[in-house]
Design a protein around this motif. Structure first.
Motif, PDB file in Angstrom:
ATOM      1  N   SER A   1    -100.978  26.014 -31.331  1.00  0.00           N
ATOM      2  CA  SER A   1    -100.195  25.785 -30.194  1.00  0.00           C
ATOM      3  C   SER A   1     -98.960  26.110 -30.142  1.00  0.00           C
ATOM      4  N   THR A   2     -98.187  26.282 -31.583  1.00  0.00           N
ATOM      5  CA  THR A   2     -96.812  26.743 -31.522  1.00  0.00           C
ATOM      6  C   THR A   2     -96.825  28.172 -31.434  1.00  0.00           C
ATOM      7  N   LEU A   3     -97.985  28.895 -31.471  1.00  0.00           N
ATOM      8  CA  LEU A   3     -97.925  30.393 -31.212  1.00  0.00           C
ATOM      9  C   LEU A   3     -97.906  30.501 -29.621  1.00  0.00           C
ATOM     10  N   ALA A   4     -98.774  29.759 -29.098  1.00  0.00           N
ATOM     11  CA  ALA A   4     -99.133  29.649 -27.608  1.00  0.00           C
ATOM     12  C   ALA A   4     -97.584  29.242 -26.917  1.00  0.00           C
TER      13      ALA A   4
ATOM     14  N   PHE B   1    -101.748  23.794 -20.266  1.00  0.00           N
ATOM     15  CA  PHE B   1    -101.266  22.784 -21.376  1.00  0.00           C
ATOM     16  C   PHE B   1    -102.310  22.125 -21.845  1.00  0.00           C
ATOM     17  N   GLN B   2    -102.216  21.762 -23.257  1.00  0.00           N
ATOM     18  CA  GLN B   2    -103.289  20.774 -24.071  1.00  0.00           C
ATOM     19  C   GLN B   2    -102.914  19.475 -23.186  1.00  0.00           C
ATOM     20  N   THR B   3    -101.939  18.988 -22.775  1.00  0.00           N
ATOM     21  CA  THR B   3    -101.536  17.721 -22.215  1.00  0.00           C
ATOM     22  C   THR B   3    -100.660  17.967 -21.053  1.00  0.00           C
ATOM     23  N   PRO B   4    -100.849  18.179 -19.771  1.00  0.00           N
ATOM     24  CA  PRO B   4    -100.290  18.561 -18.704  1.00  0.00           C
ATOM     25  C   PRO B   4     -99.208  17.268 -18.334  1.00  0.00           C
ATOM     26  N   GLU B   5     -98.076  17.772 -18.106  1.00  0.00           N
ATOM     27  CA  GLU B   5     -97.031  16.720 -17.508  1.00  0.00           C
ATOM     28  C   GLU B   5     -97.730  16.146 -16.158  1.00  0.00           C
TER      29      GLU B   5
ATOM     30  N   LEU C   1    -104.918  29.622 -22.754  1.00  0.00           N
ATOM     31  CA  LEU C   1    -105.405  28.259 -22.371  1.00  0.00           C
ATOM     32  C   LEU C   1    -105.586  27.580 -23.917  1.00  0.00           C
ATOM     33  N   ASP C   2    -104.656  26.380 -23.862  1.00  0.00           N
ATOM     34  CA  ASP C   2    -104.579  25.705 -25.117  1.00  0.00           C
ATOM     35  C   ASP C   2    -105.385  24.361 -25.180  1.00  0.00           C
ATOM     36  N   GLU C   3    -106.403  24.446 -25.647  1.00  0.00           N
ATOM     37  CA  GLU C   3    -107.409  23.581 -25.751  1.00  0.00           C
ATOM     38  C   GLU C   3    -107.757  22.727 -24.500  1.00  0.00           C
ATOM     39  N   THR C   4    -107.934  23.655 -23.493  1.00  0.00           N
ATOM     40  CA  THR C   4    -108.319  23.095 -22.048  1.00  0.00           C
ATOM     41  C   THR C   4    -109.535  22.185 -22.188  1.00  0.00           C
ATOM     42  N   ASP C   5    -110.471  22.588 -23.291  1.00  0.00           N
ATOM     43  CA  ASP C   5    -111.697  21.694 -22.935  1.00  0.00           C
ATOM     44  C   ASP C   5    -111.645  20.478 -23.983  1.00  0.00           C
ATOM     45  N   SER C   6    -110.492  19.913 -24.490  1.00  0.00           N
ATOM     46  CA  SER C   6    -110.506  19.031 -25.479  1.00  0.00           C
ATOM     47  C   SER C   6    -110.744  17.603 -24.567  1.00  0.00           C
ATOM     48  N   GLY C   7    -111.440  16.488 -24.886  1.00  0.00           N
ATOM     49  CA  GLY C   7    -111.348  15.527 -24.158  1.00  0.00           C
ATOM     50  C   GLY C   7    -112.267  15.416 -22.948  1.00  0.00           C
ATOM     51  N   LEU C   8    -113.030  16.664 -22.741  1.00  0.00           N
ATOM     52  CA  LEU C   8    -114.041  16.909 -21.659  1.00  0.00           C
ATOM     53  C   LEU C   8    -115.232  16.403 -21.974  1.00  0.00           C
TER      54      LEU C   8
ATOM     55  N   THR D   1    -109.084  27.006 -29.131  1.00  0.00           N
ATOM     56  CA  THR D   1    -110.307  25.789 -29.185  1.00  0.00           C
ATOM     57  C   THR D   1    -110.652  25.275 -30.604  1.00  0.00           C
ATOM     58  N   HIS D   2    -111.365  23.960 -30.494  1.00  0.00           N
ATOM     59  CA  HIS D   2    -111.831  23.551 -31.374  1.00  0.00           C
ATOM     60  C   HIS D   2    -113.161  23.493 -31.511  1.00  0.00           C
TER      61      HIS D   2
END
Length: 253
Positions: A45-48, A88-92, A169-176, A202-203
């Motif tokens: 995520s730092t790279l992104a 974002f992984q956690t959109p504001e 796309l930073d972990e857009t699939d997480s939690g879905l 992605t993981h």
């Protein structure tokens, strides 16, 4: 011959004096899908964020090029206008601004052209059908009260409407759940063409079932330590990072 879109040379970056990226090199051409994988805290995520010039991070060495131009010193808004985008992984959550107004304003800023309200609404509705989003979605404040899945769909809606040249796309699939992942995957397929490129962090393998990457990069402790194709991703998912690295995939494209 493929046309280079993004190039990163010997990129070092830190946050609060702690070095996170320790010499990352990466080249992405038009028409390509790249995947970044790695253990938690490895620098994905730092790279992104550094690619998009998040001011929390400080580049201490190296350069970032976009379409051959050195953009290392450019601010986030200028990078966005050049055609760069990040989900974002956690959109504001943003009170007081509807999703529709946010997107219409963002597109006008990027294109330099005023967006007709009616034409823009028609475009939005067509795109929303792909993601199975109801019309009332547009009038809701940006991400406010959205479920985790709705926030991720909102990010993909933004991707399709803004149509950038390069998207992270930073972990857009997480939690879905499985159904939401399928809709997000469909949105990504709608976006992808030979003139743009994707960098997916992605993981998981679910989102990649119908989106086959050209290159997979494994980042550990702020450095890319392995590179390969889709088979590398599958090996990591099956056996984990440590065993995959022990088996010694070939470095480089």
């Amino acid at each position: 011959m493929s046309e280079e879109l993004l190039k990163i040379e010997n990129l070092h970056a830190n946050v609060d004096g702690t070095e996170i990226l320790k010499g990352v090199n990466l080249e992405i051409n038009k028409g390509e899908i790249h995947v970044i994988m790695g253990p938690n805290g490895s620098g994905k995520s730092t790279l992104a964020n550094v690619i998009m010039d998040n001011p929390v991070y400080t580049v201490t060495q190296g350069r970032v090029y976009f379409e051959g131009e050195d953009i290392t010193e450019l601010t986030t808004d200028k990078r966005a206008k050049k055609g760069m985008f990040m989900s974002f992984q956690t959109p504001e959550e943003v009170e007081g601004i509807s999703l529709e107004n946010f997107l219409r304003t963002a597109k006008a800023e990027i294109t330099g052209e005023e967006q007709s309200i009616l034409d823009f609404r028609d475009e939005m509705e067509e795109t929303m059908e792909i993601l199975k989003l109801s019309d009332d979605y547009l009038s809701r404040y940006l991400n406010v009260g959205f479920s985790g899945g709705e926030k991720k769909k909102s990010e993909i809606l933004q991707l399709l409407v803004l149509n950038p040249k390069f998207a992270i796309l930073d972990e857009t699939d997480s939690g879905l759940d499985v159904d939401a992942v399928k809709l997000v995957s469909q949105g990504i397929r709608e976006y992808k063409n030979e003139d743009n490129a994707l960098l997916i962090i992605t993981h998981h393998s679910e989102i990649m079932k119908d989106i086959h990457p050209d290159y997979v990069h494994v980042i550990v402790d702020g450095q890319i330590v392995q590179e390969g194709g889709e088979e590398l991703m599958n090996q990591i998912i099956e056996h984990g990072f440590e065993k995959s690295m022990e088996e010694g995939k070939v470095h480089g494209k």
